[in-house]
Design an enzyme around this catalytic site. Structure first.
Site, short mmCIF file in Angstrom:
data_model
loop_
_atom_site.label_atom_id
_atom_site.label_comp_id
_atom_site.label_asym_id
_atom_site.label_seq_id
_atom_site.Cartn_x
_atom_site.Cartn_y
_atom_site.Cartn_z
N SER A 150 0.70 -1.11 0.02
CA SER A 150 0.02 0.08 0.12
C SER A 150 0.76 1.31 0.07
O SER A 150 0.12 2.41 0.11
CB SER A 150 -0.90 0.05 1.01
OG SER A 150 -2.05 -0.74 0.88
N SER B 120 -5.88 3.18 4.39
CA SER B 120 -5.37 2.17 3.30
C SER B 120 -6.33 1.15 2.79
O SER B 120 -6.21 0.18 2.44
CB SER B 120 -4.13 1.27 4.03
OG SER B 120 -3.45 0.85 2.86
N LYS C 72 -0.18 3.58 -2.62
CA LYS C 72 -1.18 4.65 -2.51
C LYS C 72 -0.50 6.20 -2.45
O LYS C 72 -1.56 7.11 -2.52
CB LYS C 72 -2.09 4.36 -1.21
CG LYS C 72 -2.97 2.88 -1.39
CD LYS C 72 -3.96 2.70 -0.15
CE LYS C 72 -4.46 1.53 -0.75
NZ LYS C 72 -3.94 0.42 -0.18
N LYS D 18 2.71 6.40 5.44
CA LYS D 18 2.06 5.19 4.73
C LYS D 18 2.30 3.92 4.95
O LYS D 18 3.71 3.73 4.87
CB LYS D 18 1.90 5.75 3.28
CG LYS D 18 0.79 4.72 2.62
CD LYS D 18 -0.65 5.09 2.70
CE LYS D 18 -1.56 3.81 2.52
NZ LYS D 18 -1.30 2.83 3.59
#
Length: 332
Positions: free
Chosen positions: A110, A167, A113, A283
């Site tokens: 992720s 997420s 992202k 993140k």
């Protein structure tokens, strides 16, 4: 006669490099052409040309305001044995403070992202209304989702909050299809932006980071992407939020409440930050193929910004333990 005058003019102005080029073009080989085509991974790079005049000038190098690293850096013997790759980058001084395998291609999970958000912020409008297709539920088993259903509607700004804080992979599909019509077209836009940033060891196939053999990046490329994303105030605001609540609507116009919590342990308060360091946000990313990953934005007591990246750590505890050790390097 024209050639002679042109050469004399160039000589008077000291432009030897340009004179040589003109002579090559005006003499000898007739229709022959000399080109230097663009290559993503060239063996030779030329970015600086200086003439012989006192008032010389030069092109600004691509990496003039970026950290650059070609090999491992570990001045203080940081223990990073449980991670496949890691890096710590001082944004203010453009220095790489730590580097381990930063150019190795790995699955990003992720962390992807961040690029999804970057593309959305660059090309989208925060109030654009997005409508979910059936594809938001067509994800691999166990994927993190916020629970979108076909026909659900939320704005791009709402979707970005859910994407970055929780997420949510279904939010990634919603953004991709809403802005570009399909996941494939959005991934192409992601790849174009990656190349423009110099992230030449990166290739995306989707906006969420679920496993795909052709979906990869590196610690260094993630630094480049994260560095670009942090230029957007909205991005910085979102990643700093420990939780987010909103209301969106289903296909019949009925309201649906949603509250999501940040997956970052530092923002949750369950991981301790080294003294003198402030975590601004980041993140997370976790899949079986990618392991445990984290991109973190932080600053020191003087307000100087840093980006730290760890990819493919063995487990969550190891990830945050090693990230804390990496952050402590800022104090050294």
């Amino acid at each position: 006669m024209r050639i002679t005058n042109k050469v004399n003019h160039l000589l008077k102005n000291g432009n030897i490099f340009i004179m040589a080029l003109v002579l090559a073009l005006l003499t000898g080989c007739g229709s022959a052409q000399y080109t230097m085509p663009y290559e993503v991974n060239p063996e030779v790079s030329s970015f600086r040309v200086v003439n012989i005049e006192e008032e010389s000038s030069s092109a600004v190098p691509f990496a003039a305001e970026l950290c650059v690293v070609s090999s491992d850096v570990n001045l203080n013997n940081v223990d990073m044995t449980q991670a496949s790759a890691a890096g710590l980058f001082d944004i203010g001084s453009q220095e790489t403070l730590y580097a381990k395998n930063v150019h190795d291609r790995l699955y990003p999970a992720s962390l992807t992202k961040i690029m999804t958000a970057l593309v959305a912020l660059k090309y989208g409008s925060s109030e654009t209304l997005l409508t979910a297709s059936a594809n938001v539920t067509n994800l691999e088993s166990g994927a993190q989702v916020c629970g979108l259903k076909e026909g659900d509607q939320m704005t791009l700004d709402q979707a970005l909050h859910v994407l970055l804080i929780n997420s949510a992979n279904d939010a990634g599909v919603l953004i991709a299809e809403g802005l570009c019509g399909s996941v494939e077209e959005f991934a192409e836009k992601m790849n174009q932006e990656a190349l423009a940033l110099g992230a030449t060891n990166t290739h995306f196939t989707n906006p969420h980071g679920l496993s795909d053999e052709e979906h990869y990046t590196t610690v260094y490329d993630m630094y480049l992407i994260a560095n670009a994303a942090m230029q957007y105030d909205r991005f910085n605001e979102i990643i700093h939020m420990p939780e987010y609540s909103t209301v969106y609507y289903d296909k019949n116009g009925a309201s649906k409440e949603l509250t999501v919590k940040n997956t970052n342990r530092y923002l949750q308060g369950t991981a301790e930050v080294p003294s003198g360091i402030t975590v601004l946000g980041g993140k997370t990313g976790t899949t079986s193929a990618a392991g445990h990953c984290l991109v973190l934005f932080s600053r020191d007591t003087s307000g100087n910004p840093y980006i730290s990246v760890i990819m493919r750590s063995e487990n969550g505890d190891a990830l945050y333990s090693e990230m804390t050790e990496l952050l402590d390097e800022i104090n050294n």
